[in-house]
Design an enzyme around this catalytic site. Sequence first.
Site, PDB file in Angstrom:
ATOM      1  N   CYS A   1      38.057  48.366  31.804  1.00 40.51           N
ATOM      2  CA  CYS A   1      38.032  48.032  30.371  1.00 40.51           C
ATOM      3  C   CYS A   1      39.477  47.899  29.893  1.00 40.51           C
ATOM      4  O   CYS A   1      40.418  48.229  30.608  1.00 40.51           O
ATOM      5  CB  CYS A   1      37.359  49.152  29.590  1.00 40.51           C
ATOM      6  SG  CYS A   1      35.689  49.483  30.150  1.00 40.51           S
TER       7      CYS A   1
ATOM      8  N   ASN B   1      38.711  54.180  29.480  1.00 42.38           N
ATOM      9  CA  ASN B   1      38.551  53.278  30.617  1.00 42.38           C
ATOM     10  C   ASN B   1      38.399  54.156  31.850  1.00 42.38           C
ATOM     11  O   ASN B   1      39.226  55.020  32.107  1.00 42.38           O
ATOM     12  CB  ASN B   1      39.783  52.374  30.744  1.00 42.38           C
ATOM     13  CG  ASN B   1      39.721  51.551  32.018  1.00 42.38           C
ATOM     14  OD1 ASN B   1      38.637  51.267  32.518  1.00 42.38           O
ATOM     15  ND2 ASN B   1      40.868  51.208  32.554  1.00 42.38           N
ATOM     16  N   GLY B   2      37.310  53.952  32.595  1.00 45.90           N
ATOM     17  CA  GLY B   2      37.089  54.747  33.803  1.00 45.90           C
ATOM     18  C   GLY B   2      35.652  55.244  33.824  1.00 45.90           C
ATOM     19  O   GLY B   2      34.774  54.689  33.157  1.00 45.90           O
TER      20      GLY B   2
ATOM     21  N   ARG C   1      39.995  42.203  31.565  1.00 41.33           N
ATOM     22  CA  ARG C   1      39.639  43.525  32.114  1.00 41.33           C
ATOM     23  C   ARG C   1      38.208  43.878  31.773  1.00 41.33           C
ATOM     24  O   ARG C   1      37.676  44.880  32.238  1.00 41.33           O
ATOM     25  CB  ARG C   1      40.567  44.607  31.569  1.00 41.33           C
ATOM     26  CG  ARG C   1      42.026  44.399  31.863  1.00 41.33           C
ATOM     27  CD  ARG C   1      42.850  45.510  31.269  1.00 41.33           C
ATOM     28  NE  ARG C   1      42.681  46.723  32.022  1.00 41.33           N
ATOM     29  CZ  ARG C   1      43.453  47.051  33.068  1.00 41.33           C
ATOM     30  NH1 ARG C   1      44.429  46.271  33.414  1.00 41.33           N
ATOM     31  NH2 ARG C   1      43.252  48.150  33.728  1.00 41.33           N
TER      32      ARG C   1
ATOM     33  N   LYS D   1      38.415  41.791  36.539  1.00 38.21           N
ATOM     34  CA  LYS D   1      39.627  41.520  37.312  1.00 38.21           C
ATOM     35  C   LYS D   1      39.964  42.658  38.263  1.00 38.21           C
ATOM     36  O   LYS D   1      40.488  42.451  39.328  1.00 38.21           O
ATOM     37  CB  LYS D   1      40.809  41.304  36.356  1.00 38.21           C
ATOM     38  CG  LYS D   1      42.105  40.895  37.045  1.00 38.21           C
ATOM     39  CD  LYS D   1      41.957  39.569  37.756  1.00 38.21           C
ATOM     40  CE  LYS D   1      43.193  39.198  38.540  1.00 38.21           C
ATOM     41  NZ  LYS D   1      42.978  38.001  39.370  1.00 38.21           N
TER      42      LYS D   1
ATOM     43  N   TRP E   1      33.830  46.653  30.010  1.00 37.33           N
ATOM     44  CA  TRP E   1      33.058  46.111  31.137  1.00 37.33           C
ATOM     45  C   TRP E   1      32.099  47.221  31.515  1.00 37.33           C
ATOM     46  O   TRP E   1      32.504  48.230  32.082  1.00 37.33           O
ATOM     47  CB  TRP E   1      33.987  45.746  32.289  1.00 37.33           C
ATOM     48  CG  TRP E   1      33.270  45.126  33.448  1.00 37.33           C
ATOM     49  CD1 TRP E   1      32.452  44.033  33.432  1.00 37.33           C
ATOM     50  CD2 TRP E   1      33.314  45.568  34.807  1.00 37.33           C
ATOM     51  NE1 TRP E   1      31.979  43.779  34.693  1.00 37.33           N
ATOM     52  CE2 TRP E   1      32.485  44.680  35.554  1.00 37.33           C
ATOM     53  CE3 TRP E   1      33.945  46.588  35.488  1.00 37.33           C
ATOM     54  CZ2 TRP E   1      32.299  44.821  36.930  1.00 37.33           C
ATOM     55  CZ3 TRP E   1      33.769  46.730  36.855  1.00 37.33           C
ATOM     56  CH2 TRP E   1      32.950  45.858  37.552  1.00 37.33           C
TER      57      TRP E   1
ATOM     58  N   LYS F   1      35.630  32.165  46.714  1.00 31.81           N
ATOM     59  CA  LYS F   1      36.104  31.498  45.484  1.00 31.81           C
ATOM     60  C   LYS F   1      34.988  30.707  44.834  1.00 31.81           C
ATOM     61  O   LYS F   1      34.749  30.779  43.637  1.00 31.81           O
ATOM     62  CB  LYS F   1      37.263  30.561  45.818  1.00 31.81           C
ATOM     63  CG  LYS F   1      38.601  31.228  45.880  1.00 31.81           C
ATOM     64  CD  LYS F   1      39.073  31.650  44.514  1.00 31.81           C
ATOM     65  CE  LYS F   1      39.855  32.932  44.456  1.00 31.81           C
ATOM     66  NZ  LYS F   1      39.408  34.081  45.128  1.00 31.81           N
TER      67      LYS F   1
ATOM     68  N   HIS G   1      24.378  30.292  66.402  1.00 30.70           N
ATOM     69  CA  HIS G   1      23.645  31.565  66.546  1.00 30.70           C
ATOM     70  C   HIS G   1      22.795  31.868  65.329  1.00 30.70           C
ATOM     71  O   HIS G   1      22.520  33.022  65.032  1.00 30.70           O
ATOM     72  CB  HIS G   1      24.659  32.690  66.810  1.00 30.70           C
ATOM     73  CG  HIS G   1      25.438  32.504  68.073  1.00 30.70           C
ATOM     74  ND1 HIS G   1      24.893  32.669  69.321  1.00 30.70           N
ATOM     75  CD2 HIS G   1      26.711  32.091  68.264  1.00 30.70           C
ATOM     76  CE1 HIS G   1      25.812  32.399  70.242  1.00 30.70           C
ATOM     77  NE2 HIS G   1      26.921  32.045  69.625  1.00 30.70           N
TER      78      HIS G   1
ATOM     79  N   GLU H   1      37.502  32.984  52.439  1.00 33.48           N
ATOM     80  CA  GLU H   1      38.081  33.000  51.085  1.00 33.48           C
ATOM     81  C   GLU H   1      37.585  31.809  50.294  1.00 33.48           C
ATOM     82  O   GLU H   1      37.283  31.911  49.102  1.00 33.48           O
ATOM     83  CB  GLU H   1      39.601  33.024  51.166  1.00 33.48           C
ATOM     84  CG  GLU H   1      40.315  32.969  49.833  1.00 33.48           C
ATOM     85  CD  GLU H   1      39.911  34.077  48.858  1.00 33.48           C
ATOM     86  OE1 GLU H   1      39.290  35.079  49.282  1.00 33.48           O
ATOM     87  OE2 GLU H   1      40.179  33.928  47.646  1.00 33.48           O
TER      88      GLU H   1
ATOM     89  N   GLU I   1      32.212  33.018  43.390  1.00 30.70           N
ATOM     90  CA  GLU I   1      32.488  33.905  42.253  1.00 30.70           C
ATOM     91  C   GLU I   1      32.745  33.154  40.960  1.00 30.70           C
ATOM     92  O   GLU I   1      32.597  33.730  39.884  1.00 30.70           O
ATOM     93  CB  GLU I   1      33.637  34.859  42.557  1.00 30.70           C
ATOM     94  CG  GLU I   1      34.978  34.226  42.786  1.00 30.70           C
ATOM     95  CD  GLU I   1      36.047  35.274  43.064  1.00 30.70           C
ATOM     96  OE1 GLU I   1      35.853  36.440  42.708  1.00 30.70           O
ATOM     97  OE2 GLU I   1      37.077  34.916  43.627  1.00 30.70           O
TER      98      GLU I   1
END
Length: 603
Positions: free
Chosen positions: A2, A99-100, A27, A598, A73, A480, A499, A476, A483
């Site tokens: 947050c 925050n946490g 955030r 983030k 968040w 990208k 396979h 990667e 997300e």
Amino acid sequence: MCGIVGIIGSEFKVGDLIDGLKKLEYRGYDSAGVATVDGNGLYVSKSVGRIDALRGVVETEKAVHNGIAHTRWATHGVPSDRNAHPHTDCSGKIAVVHNGIIENYQELKKGLLERGHKFHSETDTEVISHLIEENFKGNLYQAVLETLKELRGAFAIVVIHSDIPDVMIGARKGSPLVFGCNEEKCMLASDVTPIIKYTRDVIFLEDGDVVYIQGNKARITDFSGNIVIRNRMHISWDENAAEKGGFKHFMLKEINEVPEAIESALVGRYDEKGFPVLHELDEFNLERVKRILLVACGTSYHAGLVFKYFAEKYLDIDVLIDVASEFRYRPIRITDDTLTVAISQSGETADTLESIRAIKKAGGKVIAITNVVGSTITRESDVTLFMNAGPEIGVAASKTYINQLIVLYTLALYMIKKLGKWNNIHDEISRQILNSSKIIKQIIQDPKIEQMADLYKNYNHFMYVGRGINTATAMEGALKLKEISYINAVAYAAGELKHGPIALLDPTFPVFAVVPKDSLYEKMRSNIEESKARNAKIITIATEGDKEIERISNNVIYIPQVSEDLYPLVIAPVIQLFAYYIANKRGYDPDKPRNLAKSVTVE
Ligand code: AGP
């Protein structure tokens, strides 16, 4: 994760608090709120949704002297007005932003309810405001110290009380909190971007710090009230560096910043002969290293994979890499010849931090690679190699991934030099790394990337494939696209297709093949042929001049020829831009993808 903002001192507007939140929106942004105090009481306004929704429900022009704000968040309690911070106590005089995660909040809440407290939210945070209320005997600082003793978990909090309108208190344990004052005001925030408008000289509070601010005077103590001394750091980022700078999204701006970010990562790291210089590692006896444990999450993990392939190819060492959420629960064997590298652009990823703690407990030494000065990882590792990418606001890593690669290639080359294994191949690799910002500047300008995104924007599945070091590139690329465009993008080492994954291929399932002219080129060619035989569309990233690949591809993006070890570096902006343009063309905001934040500071 947050975002917290607190301002106290000479008069300012409520809107200044919200402006500060806007700089922290990456955030977390599912709900937001502000609280201000003056001689007449505490005023709290909250709103579910983005920060701009909050702006619509507060008096932004109202003049105040003391206020806190928060963008959330969600971790405990769904995004809603009542779960938005700030949270207050029963008296309605105390406001807290946090925050946490308070890990023992259920037992604390149970006791508070039994003692008659009334709760308004489902959050863990609200227990803090009621505990402060219980501990408040007229001195807010003491009440906060008493409360901190009862909390377990990770937190950065800021507290105000309407009976003491000239005081603000902040504390941190496990989540970042930055503090700064100018002649008229003091500020607390989750990172520097809201503060640099007021002052560039900031203090990154440490775990266990409490800052007591009265007017624009402040002191920092530990949780027992003992004064602690913290050094100020000068932040050179200008405000524009955190603004979009004319680009539609932060992510596009940050991809275009890659050339300058690379230059920043290279500053002071190579001598005039092109040999890597990492003075940060002078205390490390790298000659003895035979084994490297590498731990990271997400994109940082993919950067670590590139390091693994490169380092193992030229150094007689084993690089054992794992995602931090798995690594931390496995037996950790630290031998005298073991070195650990932890990669985290935010420096706050909970799983990575917990892995570091486990390594330290097992007697290991840790080299951290991070982008954030003052982040927690810097204080919990033995040494930090900063990526110096500048602020990255877009949730999806772009320039930070590339700077991680730069630092990791440099670390491997430094070890190659130290261990006497340097030869002319490394001269060429070093030269190309030092020239990479120019190479990538050219690649970023290629209009074919957006044109290709236009052709494929409506597909709902993609299979990314690569071999060797470019398996990491494929992984990667898939992350990208996943997300920011929410497309089902999967990635495999190309040899794995037969396979199982090849069963997925059909005309609706394009293959994105990373096939530069390297030692596995012919193998990749066969994988492309077998994919074509399943009528999948073929997109390739290939080395300039490779006409053969054009014959078997539906679409090809060419990149300049470089040492085969460096293709992950020069291909990175292509996979980032391809994902960005598709997300944008699908109508999504690449800067704030759904469900993501983030920095993942929760486990
Ligand atoms: C990157 O695009 C992702 N958002 C995510 O995977 C990220 O790389 C991961 O959460 C690790 O973050 P860190 O580098 O800050 O530790």
